[in-house]
Design a protein around this motif. Sequence first.
Motif, short mmCIF file in Angstrom:
data_model
loop_
_atom_site.label_atom_id
_atom_site.label_comp_id
_atom_site.label_asym_id
_atom_site.label_seq_id
_atom_site.Cartn_x
_atom_site.Cartn_y
_atom_site.Cartn_z
N PRO A 45 0.79 -1.24 0.00
CA PRO A 45 0.00 0.00 0.00
C PRO A 45 0.82 1.28 0.00
CG PRO A 45 -0.17 -1.17 2.10
CD PRO A 45 0.47 -2.10 1.14
N GLU A 46 2.06 1.24 0.47
CA GLU A 46 2.90 2.44 0.46
C GLU A 46 3.93 2.39 -0.67
OE1 GLU A 46 2.41 5.13 2.40
OE2 GLU A 46 0.60 4.03 2.99
N ILE A 47 4.58 1.27 -0.83
CA ILE A 47 5.63 1.16 -1.86
C ILE A 47 5.04 1.37 -3.24
CG2 ILE A 47 7.30 -0.41 -2.93
CD1 ILE A 47 7.68 -1.71 -0.18
N SER A 48 3.83 0.84 -3.50
CA SER A 48 3.23 0.95 -4.84
C SER A 48 2.81 2.36 -5.18
CB SER A 48 2.01 0.01 -4.93
OG SER A 48 1.00 0.42 -4.02
N LYS A 49 2.81 3.27 -4.20
CA LYS A 49 2.45 4.67 -4.46
C LYS A 49 3.65 5.51 -4.87
CE LYS A 49 -1.43 4.63 -1.21
NZ LYS A 49 -1.92 5.13 0.09
N GLY A 50 4.83 4.89 -4.97
CA GLY A 50 6.01 5.62 -5.39
C GLY A 50 6.70 6.36 -4.26
N LYS A 51 6.37 6.01 -3.02
CA LYS A 51 6.97 6.70 -1.87
C LYS A 51 8.35 6.13 -1.53
CE LYS A 51 2.58 8.04 0.21
NZ LYS A 51 1.74 8.03 1.44
N VAL A 52 8.74 5.09 -2.25
CA VAL A 52 10.02 4.42 -2.00
C VAL A 52 10.77 4.31 -3.32
CG1 VAL A 52 11.10 2.28 -1.20
CG2 VAL A 52 8.96 3.06 -0.15
N ASP A 53 12.07 4.53 -3.29
CA ASP A 53 12.90 4.29 -4.47
C ASP A 53 13.07 2.78 -4.61
OD1 ASP A 53 14.98 3.89 -6.30
OD2 ASP A 53 15.88 5.83 -5.85
N VAL A 54 12.26 2.17 -5.47
CA VAL A 54 12.24 0.71 -5.52
C VAL A 54 13.55 0.13 -6.06
CG1 VAL A 54 9.75 0.41 -5.64
CG2 VAL A 54 11.03 0.83 -7.73
N ASP A 55 14.25 0.87 -6.91
CA ASP A 55 15.53 0.37 -7.42
C ASP A 55 16.55 0.30 -6.29
OD1 ASP A 55 14.40 0.22 -9.93
OD2 ASP A 55 15.12 2.19 -10.53
N GLU A 56 16.59 1.35 -5.47
CA GLU A 56 17.48 1.33 -4.30
C GLU A 56 17.07 0.21 -3.34
OE1 GLU A 56 20.25 2.90 -3.49
OE2 GLU A 56 20.26 3.80 -5.49
N LEU A 57 15.76 -0.01 -3.23
CA LEU A 57 15.28 -1.09 -2.37
C LEU A 57 15.78 -2.44 -2.86
CD1 LEU A 57 13.51 -2.12 -0.05
CD2 LEU A 57 11.55 -2.09 -1.63
N PHE A 58 15.74 -2.65 -4.16
CA PHE A 58 16.25 -3.92 -4.72
C PHE A 58 17.71 -4.11 -4.38
CE2 PHE A 58 18.25 -6.56 -7.90
CZ PHE A 58 17.34 -7.59 -8.11
N LEU A 59 18.52 -3.07 -4.60
CA LEU A 59 19.96 -3.17 -4.34
C LEU A 59 20.22 -3.39 -2.85
CD1 LEU A 59 21.18 -0.30 -6.69
CD2 LEU A 59 21.06 -2.75 -7.19
N LYS A 60 19.43 -2.75 -2.01
CA LYS A 60 19.57 -2.90 -0.56
C LYS A 60 19.25 -4.34 -0.14
CE LYS A 60 17.39 -1.36 3.77
NZ LYS A 60 16.38 -0.43 4.35
N LEU A 61 18.15 -4.88 -0.65
CA LEU A 61 17.77 -6.25 -0.32
C LEU A 61 18.81 -7.25 -0.84
CD1 LEU A 61 13.93 -6.12 -1.02
CD2 LEU A 61 15.03 -6.48 1.19
N TYR A 62 19.31 -6.98 -2.03
CA TYR A 62 20.33 -7.89 -2.58
C TYR A 62 21.54 -7.95 -1.65
CZ TYR A 62 23.93 -9.83 -5.62
OH TYR A 62 24.94 -10.61 -6.12
N ASN A 63 22.01 -6.81 -1.20
CA ASN A 63 23.17 -6.78 -0.30
C ASN A 63 22.87 -7.46 1.02
OD1 ASN A 63 24.76 -5.38 -2.14
ND2 ASN A 63 24.05 -3.38 -1.42
N GLN A 64 21.66 -7.29 1.54
CA GLN A 64 21.30 -7.95 2.79
C GLN A 64 21.24 -9.47 2.63
OE1 GLN A 64 17.62 -6.19 4.11
NE2 GLN A 64 18.62 -4.34 4.91
N LEU A 65 20.66 -9.91 1.53
CA LEU A 65 20.54 -11.35 1.30
C LEU A 65 21.90 -11.99 1.06
CD1 LEU A 65 17.39 -11.43 -1.02
CD2 LEU A 65 17.52 -12.08 1.38
N ASN A 66 22.84 -11.22 0.57
CA ASN A 66 24.19 -11.74 0.35
C ASN A 66 24.87 -12.14 1.66
OD1 ASN A 66 24.97 -12.14 -2.23
ND2 ASN A 66 26.09 -10.24 -2.49
N LEU A 67 24.40 -11.59 2.78
CA LEU A 67 25.04 -11.83 4.08
C LEU A 67 24.43 -13.00 4.83
CD1 LEU A 67 25.31 -8.10 5.26
CD2 LEU A 67 27.07 -9.50 4.14
#
Length: 567
Positions: A45-67
């Motif tokens: 409900p919040e992310i789909s409204k464009g309130k989050v930089d989804v590309d940065e979110l992808f890169l952030k999640l990728y780095n977290q999952l790498n650990l």
Amino acid sequence: MKKKLFLSLFSLLCLHKIVAQNNLEEETKVQQLCLVWGFLKYHHPEISKGKVDVDELFLKLYNQLNLVDKQEEVNTIFLNIINSYGDISNNTNNNSSERDRLNFFENEDYNWIENLNFNKELTNKLLLMKNNYSNPKGYYASQSKLSKILNFDNEKIIEDFDFNSTPHRLLSLARFWNIINYYNVNKFLFDDDWNNVLNKFIKPFMDAKSKVDYDILKAKLVSNIDDSHAFYFPQGLYDSLFNYKPPFGTRIINDTLLISNLYNKDLSSKDSLRGGDIITHIDGKPINEYMENKFGSFFSASNKDSWNRIHQYYALYNSTDEVNVTYYSPMENKHLKKTIHLYESYDLDKQVKRSLDKGNEINTSKEVGGTSLYINLEAITNKELKKISKTFDKYNGLIFDLRNYPKSIAGSDIAKYIYPERKEFIKVLFPTNIPSIGDYNADAPLKLIADPFKAGKKNNNYYKGKVILLVNNSTISKAEYIGMAIQSAPNSVTIGETTAGAVMNIITIPLPDGDNVNFTGMTAYYPNGKVVQRKGLKIDYIVHQSALHPDQDLQLEKALEIINKSK
């Protein structure tokens, strides 16, 4: 002692096996990342409204999952992201009435939510968002009220995109895959299950070693949407496959490659090749087999005939300056084998250049066979059509040539002369703002002003003779749309070869690296419900041209035969 040692070693091996089984493979983590990230992008409900930089979110999640390497840890990372943007349990479904109105659910596929190894809490949160989608306006996929065409204008280009960066490459994969997954209404027509496509491309995108590798992977990915509008030809692919080309043009006719015109006669004569020579094998393989092996996974096409149209121009392009061919010479009446030369560049003959600069002059209409009027839709205008319409009644048949792309005419311009009344000639499946759900047989926007799905008018003096439509694999997009309008005439017959199967408007996907990819944004059906996307226009008489007699228009001859029999 030996028994105790054996038991200890056995226990260690079992423990190692259990630990190994608990460790997630990198591809599995990336698969879950692509699925969950794309889902949140369009459903949270919040992310789909464009309130989050989804590309940065992808890169952030990728780095977290790498650990991490355990599913429990992956679940926690996803839950933390979901919870960090507010309590979704308060999100109520304010879009239920819109969803209930819609009628096409064949592209919905959320089975992965329960089939992956997510814990109960994560699974329930994802299902809650899926069942209570509440952002009908969208941000990352918005729909024009005037056209119902989707746009992805809010997608960003990564200014410092680095093809050497694994997460950047995977972001391209995730963006494209999810847009197609949720907003390509033609997904139900794909040859391969779209989930399988994601799994197939994760490791190659992770392992790409160069920009060429990356470009080739993008082209292969796009080819899986089976859409003639999705022709994607990145420079890296061209540079790796097509450095050298022949000094002549080629056309595929009936599984052979016809030398159709000579761009440089001196270079062509160096290999004793003439216009009209018919190449049957390249490097010892039949034409179709050779092209399938070389290009099969690179270019998107709705059907085989459309695939041939694309590849006929590149069949002899190569990464080396020679290629072996077997060909038939009509002049010598024998089959020959030869190594022909290819060139990085060459000068066009002056006559060829003048012809290309000037363009071929086209007869917009002419009398043929003494009883019929031939109309070339590539160049004729509405004004010219109106003028010649006054002569229609003197002919037994009208032959509309649509083996081209009309520039100045619409189906409605033609229908008013060949319909007895206004009628629907096409039904359309639209995408919607709600992910995965389509709207079948919806009303056209602004239909009260000008309904593009209907044509013709009340006309007692409509043309009552035979209406012939000529088509082939060059009949694509707007041409197919016009063709559907002509086919709804009461006395219409269609002759030719399979059309491109890409009828409706184009939608563009911006990729993170700055490239764009197109796809067909709607699905076209005949009024009786038969789909046209991928299959092409309905053809009453399949008539192929002849490679031995390429100047003989067999399709036009068939049209005249039918008209003469109908007298």
